[in-house]
Design a protein around this motif. Structure first.
Motif, mmCIF file in Angstrom:
data_model
loop_
_atom_site.group_PDB
_atom_site.id
_atom_site.type_symbol
_atom_site.label_atom_id
_atom_site.label_comp_id
_atom_site.label_asym_id
_atom_site.label_seq_id
_atom_site.Cartn_x
_atom_site.Cartn_y
_atom_site.Cartn_z
ATOM 1 N N PRO A 1 50.531 37.700 39.994
ATOM 2 C CA PRO A 1 49.532 37.036 40.537
ATOM 3 C C PRO A 1 49.476 35.438 40.140
ATOM 4 N N LEU A 2 49.157 35.371 38.781
ATOM 5 C CA LEU A 2 49.299 34.203 38.406
ATOM 6 C C LEU A 2 50.571 33.198 38.640
ATOM 7 N N THR B 1 39.998 35.289 44.944
ATOM 8 C CA THR B 1 39.398 36.608 44.349
ATOM 9 C C THR B 1 39.907 36.706 43.062
ATOM 10 N N TYR B 2 41.384 36.746 42.913
ATOM 11 C CA TYR B 2 41.919 36.771 41.764
ATOM 12 C C TYR B 2 41.421 36.048 40.748
ATOM 13 N N LEU B 3 41.562 34.678 41.062
ATOM 14 C CA LEU B 3 41.034 33.566 40.077
ATOM 15 C C LEU B 3 39.586 34.029 39.842
ATOM 16 N N ARG C 1 37.941 36.683 39.454
ATOM 17 C CA ARG C 1 37.979 38.019 38.418
ATOM 18 C C ARG C 1 38.495 37.306 36.946
ATOM 19 N N MET C 2 39.511 36.468 37.190
ATOM 20 C CA MET C 2 40.020 35.941 35.947
ATOM 21 C C MET C 2 38.819 35.306 35.224
ATOM 22 N N THR D 1 42.685 36.090 48.822
ATOM 23 C CA THR D 1 43.212 37.094 47.888
ATOM 24 C C THR D 1 43.356 36.220 46.639
ATOM 25 N N GLU D 2 44.221 35.210 46.653
ATOM 26 C CA GLU D 2 44.311 34.379 45.446
ATOM 27 C C GLU D 2 42.930 34.145 44.539
ATOM 28 N N THR E 1 50.912 36.903 34.578
ATOM 29 C CA THR E 1 51.105 38.070 35.401
ATOM 30 C C THR E 1 51.533 37.752 36.900
#
Length: 160
Positions: A107-108, A82-84, A86-87, A79-80, A105
């Motif tokens: 998540p960050l 994937t977040y990065l 997208r970022m 999940t982390e 944010t």
């Protein structure tokens, strides 16, 4: 975001931690040792108090070479990662590739605190606002944060 843009928002910023430590006439500093849960809660409370639009993080992940990024990725969940991803895609779309300072944010915050605690990638957190609310939290070894606060009014600048 650039350092100059961060300063324009009222942040305490210097390129090297030593510059802040040597500038005791402008900044108070203290070392706070916190486990990851304590660090997350302290940073989250500071962020909420300053206002959500007044929290920032320097996060060098996107500047790492492939080997270094792979070492960092070992500590991240899917999940982390994937977040990065997208970022990073957003950085490329916006033409901001190469920037290392980002609006904070949740998540960050979670990712940066985790990586600070593991000493695999250190980040600094910046909180802007009124002079008495400004702080910069440098992630450091041994689950320590060096926290800088501005002593008095004055023009903010990059200190080298």
């Amino acid at each position: 975001m650039t350092a100059e843009q961060l300063l324009a928002k009222g942040a305490i910023y210097f390129e090297q931690i030593g510059a802040g430590l040597r500038n005791s006439e402008q900044y108070d500093s203290e070392i706070i040792r916190m486990n990851p849960a304590e660090a997350y809660e302290s940073l989250l409370k500071t962020w909420e108090k300053s206002g959500k639009e007044r929290g920032f993080c320097d996060f060098y992940y996107f500047r790492l070479d492939e080997d270094a990024r792979n070492r960092v990725d070992m500590w991240l969940t899917e999940t982390e990662k994937t977040y990065l991803e997208r970022m990073e895609q957003e950085l490329e779309r916006s033409g901001s590739r190469g920037h290392v300072i980002f609006p904070l944010t949740r998540p960050l915050l979670e990712i940066a605190v985790k990586l600070n605690a593991q000493a695999v990638l250190f980040s600094t957190f910046y909180f802007t606002g009124e002079v008495e609310e400004r702080s910069a939290w440098w992630g450091n070894y041994n689950q320590e944060y060096v926290v800088f606060r501005q002593k008095r009014y004055g023009k903010l600048r990059v200190i080298k």
